[in-house]
Design a protein around this motif. Sequence first.
Motif, PDB file in Angstrom:
ATOM      1  N   ALA A  93       0.833  -1.210   0.000  1.00 26.84           N
ATOM      2  CA  ALA A  93       0.000   0.000   0.000  1.00 26.84           C
ATOM      3  C   ALA A  93       0.864   1.255   0.000  1.00 26.84           C
ATOM      4  CB  ALA A  93      -0.928   0.005   1.208  1.00 26.84           C
ATOM      5  N   THR A  94       2.032   1.192   0.680  1.00 25.01           N
ATOM      6  CA  THR A  94       2.873   2.388   0.709  1.00 25.01           C
ATOM      7  C   THR A  94       3.466   2.668  -0.676  1.00 25.01           C
ATOM      8  OG1 THR A  94       4.808   1.120   1.365  1.00 25.01           O
ATOM      9  CG2 THR A  94       3.512   2.114   3.143  1.00 25.01           C
ATOM     10  N   ILE A  95       3.400   1.688  -1.572  1.00 28.60           N
ATOM     11  CA  ILE A  95       3.824   1.935  -2.950  1.00 28.60           C
ATOM     12  C   ILE A  95       2.632   2.372  -3.798  1.00 28.60           C
ATOM     13  CG2 ILE A  95       4.696   0.816  -5.047  1.00 28.60           C
ATOM     14  CD1 ILE A  95       6.413  -0.918  -3.244  1.00 28.60           C
ATOM     15  N   TYR A  96       1.586   1.547  -3.801  1.00 24.13           N
ATOM     16  CA  TYR A  96       0.462   1.813  -4.706  1.00 24.13           C
ATOM     17  C   TYR A  96      -0.287   3.101  -4.363  1.00 24.13           C
ATOM     18  CZ  TYR A  96       1.052  -3.106  -6.122  1.00 24.13           C
ATOM     19  OH  TYR A  96       1.539  -4.290  -6.581  1.00 24.13           O
ATOM     20  N   GLU A  97      -0.369   3.406  -3.068  1.00 20.18           N
ATOM     21  CA  GLU A  97      -1.145   4.596  -2.706  1.00 20.18           C
ATOM     22  C   GLU A  97      -0.437   5.890  -3.094  1.00 20.18           C
ATOM     23  OE1 GLU A  97      -4.160   5.572  -1.291  1.00 20.18           O
ATOM     24  OE2 GLU A  97      -4.952   3.572  -1.582  1.00 20.18           O
ATOM     25  N   ARG A  98       0.780   5.752  -3.611  1.00 16.83           N
ATOM     26  CA  ARG A  98       1.473   6.968  -4.053  1.00 16.83           C
ATOM     27  C   ARG A  98       1.086   7.313  -5.489  1.00 16.83           C
ATOM     28  NH1 ARG A  98       7.641   6.292  -2.025  1.00 16.83           N
ATOM     29  NH2 ARG A  98       7.829   8.481  -2.640  1.00 16.83           N
ATOM     30  N   ALA A  99      -0.145   7.032  -5.819  1.00 18.93           N
ATOM     31  CA  ALA A  99      -0.693   7.467  -7.105  1.00 18.93           C
ATOM     32  C   ALA A  99      -1.815   8.429  -6.761  1.00 18.93           C
ATOM     33  CB  ALA A  99      -1.246   6.272  -7.864  1.00 18.93           C
ATOM     34  N   GLY A 100      -2.186   9.230  -7.718  1.00 26.19           N
ATOM     35  CA  GLY A 100      -3.361  10.053  -7.468  1.00 26.19           C
ATOM     36  C   GLY A 100      -3.212  11.490  -7.920  1.00 26.19           C
ATOM     37  N   ARG A 101      -4.217  12.238  -7.551  1.00 31.61           N
ATOM     38  CA  ARG A 101      -4.219  13.666  -7.846  1.00 31.61           C
ATOM     39  C   ARG A 101      -4.417  14.398  -6.534  1.00 31.61           C
ATOM     40  NH1 ARG A 101      -8.500  15.410 -11.679  1.00 31.61           N
ATOM     41  NH2 ARG A 101      -7.333  17.319 -11.361  1.00 31.61           N
ATOM     42  N   ILE A 102      -3.913  15.600  -6.468  1.00 32.65           N
ATOM     43  CA  ILE A 102      -4.005  16.381  -5.251  1.00 32.65           C
ATOM     44  C   ILE A 102      -4.664  17.710  -5.575  1.00 32.65           C
ATOM     45  CG2 ILE A 102      -2.651  17.581  -3.493  1.00 32.65           C
ATOM     46  CD1 ILE A 102      -0.681  15.340  -3.566  1.00 32.65           C
ATOM     47  N   LYS A 103      -5.534  18.127  -4.672  1.00 35.00           N
ATOM     48  CA  LYS A 103      -6.223  19.409  -4.851  1.00 35.00           C
ATOM     49  C   LYS A 103      -5.224  20.532  -5.036  1.00 35.00           C
ATOM     50  CE  LYS A 103     -10.026  18.592  -1.754  1.00 35.00           C
ATOM     51  NZ  LYS A 103     -10.372  18.857  -0.363  1.00 35.00           N
ATOM     52  N   GLY A 104      -5.490  21.371  -5.991  1.00 36.49           N
ATOM     53  CA  GLY A 104      -4.648  22.547  -6.174  1.00 36.49           C
ATOM     54  C   GLY A 104      -3.336  22.275  -6.876  1.00 36.49           C
ATOM     55  N   LYS A 105      -3.084  21.010  -7.252  1.00 38.58           N
ATOM     56  CA  LYS A 105      -1.856  20.706  -8.000  1.00 38.58           C
ATOM     57  C   LYS A 105      -2.264  20.304  -9.409  1.00 38.58           C
ATOM     58  CE  LYS A 105       0.786  20.316  -4.139  1.00 38.58           C
ATOM     59  NZ  LYS A 105       1.975  21.094  -3.834  1.00 38.58           N
ATOM     60  N   LYS A 106      -1.488  20.752 -10.361  1.00 35.14           N
ATOM     61  CA  LYS A 106      -1.839  20.460 -11.746  1.00 35.14           C
ATOM     62  C   LYS A 106      -1.502  19.024 -12.135  1.00 35.14           C
ATOM     63  CE  LYS A 106      -1.672  24.903 -14.105  1.00 35.14           C
ATOM     64  NZ  LYS A 106      -0.562  25.826 -14.354  1.00 35.14           N
ATOM     65  N   GLY A 107      -0.389  18.530 -11.626  1.00 30.32           N
ATOM     66  CA  GLY A 107       0.097  17.235 -12.088  1.00 30.32           C
ATOM     67  C   GLY A 107      -0.645  16.066 -11.469  1.00 30.32           C
ATOM     68  N   SER A 108      -0.248  14.861 -11.898  1.00 30.26           N
ATOM     69  CA  SER A 108      -0.897  13.657 -11.385  1.00 30.26           C
ATOM     70  C   SER A 108       0.060  12.484 -11.543  1.00 30.26           C
ATOM     71  CB  SER A 108      -2.175  13.369 -12.171  1.00 30.26           C
ATOM     72  OG  SER A 108      -1.849  13.083 -13.517  1.00 30.26           O
ATOM     73  N   ILE A 109      -0.174  11.439 -10.751  1.00 28.56           N
ATOM     74  CA  ILE A 109       0.590  10.197 -10.946  1.00 28.56           C
ATOM     75  C   ILE A 109      -0.385   9.078 -11.257  1.00 28.56           C
ATOM     76  CG2 ILE A 109       2.137   8.496  -9.916  1.00 28.56           C
ATOM     77  CD1 ILE A 109       3.176  10.655  -8.088  1.00 28.56           C
TER      78      ILE A 109
END
Lengths: 586, 457
Positions: free
Chosen positions: B281-297
């Motif tokens: 989980a500490t690997i896979y959960e490092r995907a996603g989008r974050i509010k206010g940030k343009k980029g994504s993983i």
Amino acid sequence: MAGYVARVAGPLVSAKGLDKPMMYEVVRVGELKLFGEVIGIQEDSVYIQVYEDTSGVRPGEPVEGTGHLLSVELGPGLIGSIYDGIQRPLDVFEQISGVFLTRGIVANALSREKIWHFVPSLDIGSQVEGGTVLGTVEETPTVLHRIMVPPDVEGELVWIASEGDYTIEETIAKVKNGDEIKELKMYHRWPVRIPRPVKEKLYSDTPMVTGQRVLDTFFPVVKGGSACVPGPFGAGKTVIQHQLSKWSDVDVVVYVGCGERGNEMTEVLIEFPELKDPRTGGPLMERTVLVANTSNMPVAAREASVFTGITIAEYFRDMGYHVALMADSTSRWAEAMREISTRLEEMPGEEGYPAYLASRIAAFYERAGLVRCAGSPERTGSATVIGAVSPPGGDLSDPVVQATLRVVQVFWGLDQQLAFSRHFPSINWLSSYSLYMERVGEFYNRALATDWLQKRNQAMAILQRESELLELVRLVGYDALSPEEQLYLETARSLREDFLQQDAFDEVDSYCSMQKQYLILSAILQVHEIMLELVRKGGDLRQILANPIRERISRLRWQREQDLPPLEVFKGEIAKSFFEEVMPND
Amino acid sequence: MIREFRTVSQINGPLALVEGVSDAGYGELVEFQLANEVRHGQVLETTERFALVQVFEGTQGLTPKGARARFLGKGLTFGVSEEILGRVYSGLGVPIDGKPNPVVDKYVDINGAPINPVSREYPAEFIQTGVSAIDGMNTLVRGQKLPIFSGAGLPHAQLAAQIASQARVLGSEEKFAVVFAAMGITFEEANFFVRSFQETGAIERSVIFLNLADDPAIERIATPRFALAAAEYLAFEKDMHVLAILTDMTNYCEALREISAARREVPGRRGYPGYMYTDLATIYERAGRIKGKKGSITQIPILTMPEDDRTHPIPDLTGYITEGQIFLSRDLHRKGVYPPIDVLQSLSRLMQKGIGAGRTREDHSAVSNQLYAAYARGKEARELAVVLGEAALTDVDRLYVEFADRFEREFVNQGTHENRSIQETLSIGWRLFRMLPRSELKRIRDELIERYLMEGA
């Protein structure tokens, strides 16, 4: 004397030199003052599970006791909040430390600044005990928060605040017991591992209506009951938990995301303020409390998260409300116990789980129930507990599933094969059960239709028959069946596709009232009986099945409640359709 | 705060015990000075008397007497700047492409920190991969983690490379990057990816971490974390849309098991440690989008299922964490279908939010549901026909069998460079529906049937 760190292995820290450590006491570990809880004491060594990442912690760093057990703050401000596993407010964290979770942050679970309008409901001179309602605060338009005397206080009310605006830190009542006067605030703390006291537990026969056809009609749960949803990944556990928290006819929902995906909590946070509570019309978030300890957050806090959740649920139950607690997933909770147990080098039980796994699970589900609440006025409240279980490979012999099945009354078994063919909710109707069936049947026979239970059982029998017939088809082929048997298969298919399946993402189909459920079910069964009679009279099955009324029934579930035909009218139409369509050719 | 010790007292598999260390930090980085090389390790357990260190490069040649252990007073970090793009690193984050070391803006902890669930933005932007079985039925969205469940000998590398080269978000021209982490794969396979990045020009926008089959196994524990540290930097500080390909997670998990065994921990299923779920989980959960940030993983981990068994702990725990899975089937592969995606066993949990009117097309969800239902029924009927002969099927079931065959040949099957638009994908779906009686299309609303069924017929 402050203690110091002697050993660090992942989330487990052992400390030495702590003065009078107490089991389950909260401690602060290291320079960063990480939150931890005492889980073992051996002579001078104290074992601590740490609720935050321990990277960089070294032997020799200080450890401080706090003198109190792991507990939660209970008072106005809970509704609409999102907490981590030990009730730290994640929305406040965002303001303090930004988008990533950093360590050692301290923030109050309940806002100290927010002002609430308190309306007293008790006169000076009253005798009060734990649970007695002192007054109310309108926490949200849908939840009237009853301010209660904490469970461990009793005596004579010698002062109460007049109606007005207060923060939760202000004193709103004083209770005298002997020579001692206790000042009460709008909130109090309660240790999470200890169930909150009640007068007594009651027998419950009122169903918790979920709006999900397969659950309400076939495997209902009562208010104050317990249920589990085991299933392999991708079978739809989380969608079911979300559906339940959206549509259940309860006053408050506590949703515990225990070791699951971050995005699932985000989904709830985004969706719930938008969705309308079908009973009150207000946003769903106004009756929801979220506890989120996602899979990548520290494992020890995951262990605590279900206790935090159930304690909050019990608190609202004590106000006299119906509360539903969703725990997704209890397997992750059990795994957290296992991880800590392994690090403690305890003797493992099955599959490496600690020997006390079953008793912990049982104790958790037993906190569900319909109760006579403590204190006055007289009132009842309920906490319904629904736990998702994620057994490895979907294998139900998993110790967590087995321990859970021994205590819960309802089993909603998810089936991977159904999920593969996109039959959702993929609850297997043959393996699932509800021990509340009979009492709920009697309830609906009184409340909805006198033949409700009979219809439900008839439908179940057809589905049972289908599974036997399908075995036969696998051996001898479809054509070898008699027309009557073929008809059973057709009706069973209709039950599966038009009744059991339900589209959680469709605006209309997502929620189905009990009236609508009964309408669809009785329509399918009525058609079945007419067709059965025609077949027995020698009618041609293919022609009989071509009746367009069947397609109309299949569209019912997509129709809005207000557009549905009235039951009696529709019954007439069904009868007529056969009379006109089939009879001339008979 | 660097401390040096010459007190390595025990060596067991990948673990070394250093005595006399009273203040090692948990997770602290350790360097072992050998005669002519330096090895790296990380503290797994620390007490007042000793520290237990896992040695990434293996303990071969390490002697208790001679080794000098330097405790560096910090954890594993990775130096980031925009110059990391286009570079190739070892599994421990050391440049190995022979070019000068990149200028570094700052060093970041490779373990990162969990994203606050409150700060996440829900992934909802449709990524068109040009692969029908994915776009049409298991849609990938920006910020999703969607693994490929594969087996030995199946073309997961081709599929991942095809996705990497074709993936784009409709109507947007934003900065993108590819982060590629190889864990224990062969030179051949790694080279395939690198070549494919070169062909499409993506190499300039890639960061590559290579831990090959003959590289130290324990190093694999760190490799995906280096890659994700790079990905987080590019996504959340440099506004890029990052596609992270991690292959092969099976090798990663085996390295995890090796350490667990060396520590004599109580094993979980099949000998994998009980904390593997949390670790993954500490690997896979490092995907996603974050509010206010343009980029994504967006993460595409690849794993090979031992014996094609999806209940094996590695795919099982992965499936519980990731947002769906793309499941490759040996049967389809044998039939010559590429990509051999078994749609029934595949799933995209984030699909519903990424499709529909305004995102893809209004009929997308209904078409997908109907395709699933019809294909499932066709496959069921096909199995029945194998046992009883085709004559035993009803007329409708015979139609469904044909549907299933055509679905595999026309919808799932496509070329390794064939890039289908979502419209093409949906049209193929409607073309297949035309062979079924209209009353069988129960999952589609009438108005959609009116609009699309005969379109282009």
